[in-house]
Design an enzyme around this catalytic site. Structure first.
Site, short mmCIF file in Angstrom:
data_model
loop_
_atom_site.label_atom_id
_atom_site.label_comp_id
_atom_site.label_asym_id
_atom_site.label_seq_id
_atom_site.Cartn_x
_atom_site.Cartn_y
_atom_site.Cartn_z
N HIS A 207 -22.88 -13.89 -7.09
CA HIS A 207 -23.61 -12.60 -7.71
C HIS A 207 -23.39 -12.38 -8.65
CE1 HIS A 207 -25.86 -8.46 -8.14
NE2 HIS A 207 -25.17 -8.61 -8.29
N CYS A 240 -23.97 -1.36 -11.74
CA CYS A 240 -23.36 0.02 -10.85
C CYS A 240 -23.08 0.78 -10.81
CB CYS A 240 -22.72 -1.20 -10.03
SG CYS A 240 -21.89 -0.34 -8.78
ZN ZN Z 1 -24.98 -6.29 -9.11
#
Ligand code: ZN
Length: 307
Positions: A207, A240
């Site tokens: 990821h 994030c």
């Molecule tokens: Zn991420």
């Protein structure tokens, strides 16, 4: 070695959690349907987290239920605790994704618990899910596996230890997540090798975020080490909320272009995929849509692989 690559689109989850505007449930479902029609076989459609923390995800139950109607689509949902995992199971998700930060500081900021306590929490989820009549695949993702905006570098043996602990408690698959986007190709190579040494092919996915413009280079480094699963995000949306400065995910369109050009079939129709950006442009007017393929157009030289 197998050449087919599976891309899990994480736009409706990772891409939306930082978005300013709120996307309506039926728009999310149209987006997901268009992605599936373009050939995406796995989509992370949302997360079961507190709507106070991430209001964009308040309708995840409805999104999962809606996405389940799409034939052949593997529907993934993210949860950070047992309550979220139960909600994901009740909604019918095929796959549960659980992020575990290998940086203690990031872990505390994200879920108010250190890494060790998080591994125990994952054990409680695994035990609960395995006791249910309906199976649900459990994927754990080691967040901040390549560095953390709060703690800095993360030692390789720590990443391998956390991955081994997750494998030992019985999660199905483990992904390495570059949550803040600090990875570089040599670090990806070394980390993938260290984790493969610890848990073998239970390490299945990367990821990657494109914070430093190295998303595709990092994907290539993983590909060279045998990784055949990647998360990516249409138009490179994402970030994030607890990692200041983190920018979007690796761009799905550009990743598909790279893989197909190199002879790795993805099963995704690039032209159709680029077309899905229209829905994003209309429904998220404040967001920057990134991606070289969409900006430059698909070159005449592009030769997609037979799926
Ligand atoms: Zn991420």
């Amino acid at each position: 070695m197998a050449k087919a690559v599976n891309i899990c689109e994480v736009g409706p989850r990772d891409g939306l959690q930082m978005a300013q505007g709120r996307m309506a449930t039926d728009t999310k479902l149209r987006w997901i349907a268009q992605l599936a029609a373009a050939g995406l076989k796995e989509i992370e459609v949302g997360s079961f987290v507190s709507p106070r923390m991430i209001p964009q995800m308040a309708d995840t139950g409805d999104v999962v239920r809606g996405a389940l109607a799409i034939e052949g689509l593997t529907v993934c949902a993210l949860a950070c605790n047992l309550k979220g995992a139960i909600a994901a199971h009740e909604a019918g998700a095929h796959v549960l994704a659980i992020p575990i930060s290998v940086s203690d500081t990031h872990s505390h900021a994200n879920v108010n618990k250190g890494t060790e306590a998080q591994v125990e929490m994952v054990r409680s989820i695994v035990d609960w899910v395995r006791a249910q009549p309906r199976p649900m695949r459990i994927d754990a993702a080691t967040a901040t596996a390549f560095g953390c905006s709060m703690e800095g570098g993360v030692p390789l043996d720590r990443v391998a230890r956390v991955a081994a602990a997750l494998a030992a408690i019985g999660v199905d698959r483990i992904a390495l997540a570059d949550t803040v986007g600090y990875a570089h190709p040599a670090l990806v190579r070394d980390t993938v090798r260290a984790v493969q040494d610890a848990i073998g092919d239970r390490l299945h996915k990367l990821h990657l975020h494109d914070t430093m413009g190295l998303g595709l280079a990092n994907a290539l480094a993983g590909l060279n080490e045998g990784i055949r699963d990647f998360d990516a995000c249409l138009a490179g949306l994402g970030g994030c909320p607890f990692a200041p400065g983190a920018s979007g995910n690796v761009v799905t369109e550009d990743l598909v272009f790279m893989l197909e050009s190199m002879g790795f079939p993805t099963g995704i129709d690039l032209q159709q995929l680029v077309g899905v950006r229209t829905l994003l442009a209309q429904s998220l007017p404040g967001e920057t849509l990134r991606g070289g393929v969409a900006m430059a157009g698909i070159p005449q030289t592009f030769q997609p692989q037979a799926a």
